[in-house]
Design an enzyme around this catalytic site. Structure first.
Site, PDB file in Angstrom:
ATOM      1  CE  LYS A   1      28.571 -67.214 -51.344  1.00 38.97           C
ATOM      2  NZ  LYS A   1      28.118 -66.154 -52.258  1.00 38.97           N
TER       3      LYS A   1
ATOM      4  N   PRO B   1      20.904 -74.922 -52.032  1.00 39.08           N
ATOM      5  CG  PRO B   1      19.714 -72.938 -51.892  1.00 39.08           C
ATOM      6  CD  PRO B   1      20.493 -73.730 -51.168  1.00 39.08           C
ATOM      7  CB  VAL B   2      21.685 -76.815 -57.416  1.00 38.83           C
ATOM      8  CG1 VAL B   2      22.426 -76.773 -58.994  1.00 38.83           C
ATOM      9  CG2 VAL B   2      22.018 -78.237 -56.704  1.00 38.83           C
ATOM     10  CB  ALA B   3      22.688 -72.594 -60.118  1.00 37.47           C
ATOM     11  N   GLY B   4      22.254 -71.226 -56.590  1.00 41.65           N
ATOM     12  CA  GLY B   4      21.404 -70.372 -55.796  1.00 41.65           C
ATOM     13  C   GLY B   4      22.286 -69.172 -55.219  1.00 41.65           C
ATOM     14  N   GLY B   5      23.579 -68.942 -55.719  1.00 45.23           N
ATOM     15  CA  GLY B   5      24.191 -67.942 -55.024  1.00 45.23           C
ATOM     16  C   GLY B   5      24.608 -68.173 -53.555  1.00 45.23           C
TER      17      GLY B   5
ATOM     18  CB  ALA C   1      29.210 -70.612 -51.741  1.00 45.85           C
TER      19      ALA C   1
ATOM     20  N   GLY D   1      28.591 -75.176 -54.712  1.00 50.44           N
ATOM     21  CA  GLY D   1      29.556 -75.936 -55.580  1.00 50.44           C
ATOM     22  C   GLY D   1      30.798 -76.028 -54.777  1.00 50.44           C
ATOM     23  CB  SER D   2      32.411 -72.918 -53.148  1.00 52.68           C
ATOM     24  OG  SER D   2      32.387 -72.038 -54.458  1.00 52.68           O
TER      25      SER D   2
ATOM     26  CG  ASP E   1      32.176 -67.611 -53.267  1.00 51.72           C
ATOM     27  OD1 ASP E   1      32.708 -66.633 -53.131  1.00 51.72           O
ATOM     28  OD2 ASP E   1      31.152 -67.837 -54.029  1.00 51.72           O
TER      29      ASP E   1
HETATM   30  O1  C5P Z   1      36.306 -68.066 -58.655  1.00 47.88           O
HETATM   31  P1  C5P Z   1      34.949 -68.700 -59.280  1.00 47.88           P
HETATM   32  O2  C5P Z   1      35.356 -69.630 -60.426  1.00 47.88           O
HETATM   33  O3  C5P Z   1      33.937 -69.208 -58.321  1.00 47.88           O
HETATM   34  O4  C5P Z   1      34.407 -67.616 -60.031  1.00 47.88           O
HETATM   35  C1  C5P Z   1      33.358 -67.922 -61.121  1.00 47.88           C
HETATM   36  C2  C5P Z   1      32.884 -66.341 -62.132  1.00 47.88           C
HETATM   37  O5  C5P Z   1      32.602 -65.595 -61.166  1.00 47.88           O
HETATM   38  C3  C5P Z   1      34.614 -65.963 -62.583  1.00 47.88           C
HETATM   39  O6  C5P Z   1      34.993 -66.645 -63.873  1.00 47.88           O
HETATM   40  C4  C5P Z   1      34.046 -64.456 -62.884  1.00 47.88           C
HETATM   41  O7  C5P Z   1      33.307 -64.355 -64.102  1.00 47.88           O
HETATM   42  C5  C5P Z   1      33.085 -64.310 -61.773  1.00 47.88           C
HETATM   43  N1  C5P Z   1      33.851 -63.525 -60.671  1.00 47.88           N
HETATM   44  C6  C5P Z   1      34.258 -62.281 -60.776  1.00 47.88           C
HETATM   45  N2  C5P Z   1      35.150 -61.592 -59.597  1.00 47.88           N
HETATM   46  C7  C5P Z   1      35.296 -62.240 -58.588  1.00 47.88           C
HETATM   47  C8  C5P Z   1      34.755 -63.562 -58.460  1.00 47.88           C
HETATM   48  C9  C5P Z   1      34.097 -64.349 -59.457  1.00 47.88           C
HETATM   49  O8  C5P Z   1      34.202 -61.704 -61.731  1.00 47.88           O
HETATM   50  N3  C5P Z   1      35.824 -61.663 -57.557  1.00 47.88           N
END
Ligand code: C5P
Length: 304
Positions: A13, A101-105, A107, A109-110, A143
Site C-alpha cells: 500500500k 520492500p522490507v521495512a519500506g513503509g 506495509a 509485514g502487514s 495496516d
Molecule cells: O499497529 P502497528 O503494530 O502496525 O503499529 C506499529 C507502531 O506504529 C505502533 O506501535 C505505534 O508506535 C505506531 N503507530 C502509531 N499510530 C498509529 C499506527 C501506528 O503511533 N495510528
C-alpha cells in the site's frame, strides 16, 4: 477434499494522504488516511503439515534474510491467532515470497499477516466470515485490515477502521527504494518530537484528493498527495529530500514518502512517464533501486 496448499497474493500500500492527529493514551495516533493498494505484492503459500508439526515459516525474495521466521514474524502470529480463535492446532508450513520492500513503509509485514489469515483459513477450511477476519486483522496491526481490503479506502482510528473510497481509472507509480528500512514507531516518535509544544489538529481527509480519485485524475491526485510523517522520515533520513527533489525535477505529478518511509512514491502520467522517472532516478543514483507499479490492486486473494 481439503487443499494441500493455498497461495494468496497480497498487495503493498501507499498512503495517498496520511493525516496524523494527536497521540492517544494507548500510544497510537489518531489517523485519517487514504490507503491505496498498488501492484507490488507478496505471495503467501500455506501447505499441509502433519498434526503436531506446528508452524514452519520460510521466506524468499528481496530482503528475506533480514526477516524473522519465528513468532516475532506477523505472518506467524496471524496463523497462531486464527488457529487459537478456531480452537484448532496451528499446523502449517508457510512460505512468504517477498516482492514488497522490507521495512519500506509499504506495509509488507502487514500484507504477509493478511495473506497468512486468508491462506490458513482456506487450508484449514475454516470459512471464517469476512468481518471476523477483519477483526483478527485489526488485532494483528493497524495496516493489516487494509491488506485484506485492497483497492482504495479511508482509514480512521489507528488506521484499522476502513471505508471503501470511490476511485476511477488506474494510476502509474514509481517507487524509489532506499538502503535499509525505517522503524515505524521511531518515525511516529520523531513526528511527536518535531511537534512538541504544537497544538495538533484532528486528522482530516482532503476534499481535493477525494475529487482526484473520483475523477480518476492523476494531475489532481498528484497535487493532493500528502504525508504528515514525511518531515519525521526526512529528519531521520535526510537523504530522502534529495530523492523527492529528483522525482520532482523529473516531472512527477506528485511525490511523497510512503507511510513511515523510507520508500518514496512518485505518481506518473502514464506507463511511459513512469519508465522515464524510473530511469532518471536510477541514473541520478539517489536510491538503491526503483520499481514501477500500477494501482489500484486487489486485496489479499487466493491465486492458487
Ligand atoms: O499497529 P502497528 O503494530 O502496525 O503499529 C506499529 C507502531 O506504529 C505502533 O506501535 C505505534 O508506535 C505506531 N503507530 C502509531 N499510530 C498509529 C499506527 C501506528 O503511533 N495510528
Amino acid at each position: 477434499m481439503a487443499p494441500t496448499s493455498v497461495i494468496v497474493r497480497v498487495p503493498a500500500k501507499v498512503n495517498l494522504q496520511l493525516s496524523v492527529g494527536p497521540l492517544r493514551k494507548d500510544g497510537y495516533h489518531e489517523l485519517a488516511t487514504v490507503f491505496h493498494a498498488v501492484s507490488l505484492s507478496d505471495e503467501v503459500k500455506a501447505s499441509y503439515a502433519e498434526p503436531g508439526a506446528g508452524i514452519t515459516l520460510t521466506i524468499s525474495g528481496e530482503g528475506a534474510d533480514h526477516l524473522p521466521v519465528d513468532e516475532t514474524n506477523l505472518a506467524y502470529r496471524a496463523a497462531m491467532l486464527l488457529a487459537a480463535r478456531a480452537e484448532i492446532d496451528a499446523d502449517v508450513t508457510m512460505h512468504l515470497n517477498k516482492g514488497i520492500p522490507v521495512a519500506g513503509g509499504m506495509a509488507g509485514g502487514s500484507a504477509d499477516a493478511a495473506g497468512a489469515l486468508v491462506a490458513c483459513d482456506a487450508l484449514w477450511r475454516l470459512g471464517t466470515d469476512r468481518d471476523d477476519l477483519m477483526d483478527l486483522a485489526a488485532e494483528l496491526g493497524s495496516d493489516v485490515p487494509f491488506a485484506l481490503h485492497g483497492g482504495t479506502a479511508v482509514g480512521t482510528g489507528r488506521g484499522e477502521k476502513l471505508m471503501s473510497a470511490l476511485a476511477r481509472g488506474s494510476f502509474h507509480w514509481v517507487f524509489a527504494l532506499a538502503d535499509g528500512g525505517l522503524s515505524t514507531p521511531a518515525v511516529y516518535g520523531e513526528c511527536d518530537r518535531l511537534r512538541d509544544g504544537v497544538e495538533v489538529p484532528d486528522p482530516y481527509v482532503s476534499d481535493l484528493l477525494m475529487q482526484g480519485l473520483r475523477a480518476g485524475d492523476a494531475v489532481i491526485l498528484g497535487k493532493a498527495l500528502s504525508n504528515d510523517l514525511q518531515a519525521a522520515a526526512i529528519s531521520l533520513r535526510p537523504s530522502l529530500s534529495q530523492v523527492l527533489e529528483t522525482g520532482d525535477d523529473l516531472g512527477a505529478l506528485g511525490g511523497i514518502v510512503s507511510g513511515s518511509g523510507p520508500t518514496c512514491a512518485f505518481l506518473a502520467r502514464d506507463h511511459e512517464h513512469a519508465l522515464d522517472i524510473a530511469v532518471g532516478l536510477t541514473s541520478a543514483g539517489v536510491c538503491r533501486t526503483v520499481k514501477t507499479a500500477t494501482s489500484p490492486a486487489h486485496g489479499a486473494k487466493v491465486v492458487g
